[in-house]
Design a protein around this motif. Structure first.
Motif, short mmCIF file in Angstrom:
data_model
loop_
_atom_site.label_atom_id
_atom_site.label_comp_id
_atom_site.label_asym_id
_atom_site.label_seq_id
_atom_site.Cartn_x
_atom_site.Cartn_y
_atom_site.Cartn_z
N PRO A 1 13.41 3.81 4.97
CA PRO A 1 14.21 2.62 4.61
C PRO A 1 14.62 2.59 3.14
O PRO A 1 15.69 2.07 2.80
CB PRO A 1 13.30 1.44 4.96
CG PRO A 1 11.92 2.00 5.06
CD PRO A 1 12.08 3.42 5.50
N MET A 2 13.80 3.16 2.26
CA MET A 2 14.18 3.22 0.85
C MET A 2 15.42 4.09 0.66
O MET A 2 16.36 3.73 -0.05
CB MET A 2 13.02 3.74 0.02
CG MET A 2 11.85 2.77 -0.08
SD MET A 2 10.34 3.53 -0.75
CE MET A 2 10.85 3.86 -2.45
N ALA B 1 9.98 -2.32 1.81
CA ALA B 1 10.86 -1.15 1.79
C ALA B 1 12.15 -1.42 2.56
O ALA B 1 13.24 -1.05 2.12
CB ALA B 1 10.15 0.06 2.37
N ILE B 2 12.02 -2.09 3.70
CA ILE B 2 13.20 -2.40 4.52
C ILE B 2 14.09 -3.41 3.82
O ILE B 2 15.33 -3.27 3.79
CB ILE B 2 12.76 -2.93 5.90
CG1 ILE B 2 12.07 -1.81 6.70
CG2 ILE B 2 13.95 -3.49 6.68
CD1 ILE B 2 11.37 -2.29 7.96
N GLU B 3 13.49 -4.43 3.22
CA GLU B 3 14.25 -5.51 2.59
C GLU B 3 14.76 -5.13 1.20
O GLU B 3 15.59 -5.85 0.63
CB GLU B 3 13.39 -6.76 2.48
CG GLU B 3 13.00 -7.36 3.83
CD GLU B 3 12.06 -8.55 3.68
OE1 GLU B 3 11.56 -8.76 2.56
OE2 GLU B 3 11.84 -9.26 4.68
N GLY C 1 21.47 4.56 -0.01
CA GLY C 1 22.78 4.87 0.55
C GLY C 1 23.67 3.64 0.61
O GLY C 1 24.87 3.69 0.29
N LYS C 2 23.09 2.50 1.01
CA LYS C 2 23.86 1.26 1.08
C LYS C 2 24.35 0.82 -0.30
O LYS C 2 25.39 0.16 -0.43
CB LYS C 2 23.00 0.15 1.69
CG LYS C 2 22.69 0.34 3.17
CD LYS C 2 21.72 -0.73 3.65
CE LYS C 2 21.27 -0.47 5.07
NZ LYS C 2 20.23 -1.43 5.52
#
Length: 274
Positions: free
Chosen positions: A14-15, A111-113, A20-21
């Protein structure tokens, strides 16, 4: 900016996605089969401006370091976000001129948030260069000192987290055995001076005995070893840390290593035959 990301596990994947985002070009690689977007460490590192590692322990970081040194450019910024021994981070800094140790806290959810806390050791100029990258994965980002300092702060973080889990486990058992609804009791505690991030995120799952791993006992066991070694190096006696270390070791010995570290509750139950 091109980023090579090595270690696409529960935290790393997720990191890397958040980087990438944020608009970075990310080439990811994982040591485990099936977790890779490029074929090798060399491919992830070649041509990268920044290389990030998010690996389980010092041996895995040391395994990939020779290729990072070999294939990284002269101005490569290396950010190790693993939790490892401070001495290992110091050794890395001697081999790479622009290296940061930047371990994280916040677990899988953080990590997701993209809300991780990041404690960074290394040179100020390298920290400033890394800041846009770190801001894509974290919310609280602090330069805590020279190389190795990030890992020392992470060790302190892990001993506090482990101790908090142990005390929350004891509080749950005390309320249950006394005939008090622990869910309601912990709701009150979470709103008072006893409140903590652990209570905020984990009180409901602990009462429900849901120990799906966000951060495994096995990894916390490793981290407590780092904390006790750091204390020994500093010449300190940390008796509560030693006790928490033994409780986490007991959880692992009882076969709970793959469970979330909130599974310390199972150890407290077993001590009390509950």
């Amino acid at each position: 900016m091109k980023i090579g990301f090595i270690g696409l596990g529960v935290m790393g994947a997720p990191m890397a996605a958040n980087l990438g985002k944020a608009g970075f070009e990310v080439r990811g690689y994982d040591l485990r089969p099936g977790g890779r977007t490029v074929a090798s460490v060399a491919e992830a590192v070649t041509g990268a401006d920044v290389v990030i590692t998010m690996l389980p322990d010092s041996p895995q970081v040391e395994e990939v370091l020779p290729e990072i040194v070999e294939y990284g450019g002269d101005n490569l910024l290396y950010i190790d976000m693993s939790t490892i021994n401070p001495e290992t981070s110091l050794g890395i800094a001697r081999r790479l001129p622009h290296a940061l140790d930047a371990p994280v806290s916040g677990g899988e959810r953080g990590a997701i948030e993209g809300s991780l806390s990041i404690m960074v050791g290394g040179k100020e100029e390298d920290f400033q260069r890394a800041l846009p990258v770190l801001q894509a994965v974290g919310r609280t980002i602090v330069h805590v000192g020279p190389s190795g300092a990030g890992q020392t702060v992470k060790a302190a973080n892990q001993l506090v987290v482990g101790g908090t889990y142990g005390l929350v486990a004891e509080a749950i058992l005390l309320m249950e055995v006394s005939g008090v609804d622990p869910a309601k009791g912990l709701d009150v505690l979470a709103g008072g001076l006893a409140g903590s991030r652990v209570l905020e995120l984990k009180r409901h799952s602990m009462v429900a005995r849901d120990f799906a791993p966000g951060f495994r006992i096995d990894l916390h066991h490793k981290d407590m070893g780092i904390a006790t070694a750091a204390a020994r190096q500093a010449g300190l006696a940390l008796p509560l840390t030693a006790l928490v270390t033994q409780l986490i070791a007991a959880a692992r010995a009882q076969g709970h290593g793959s469970l979330d570290h909130s599974a310390l509750l199972k150890v407290i139950e077993r001590i009390n035959a509950a």
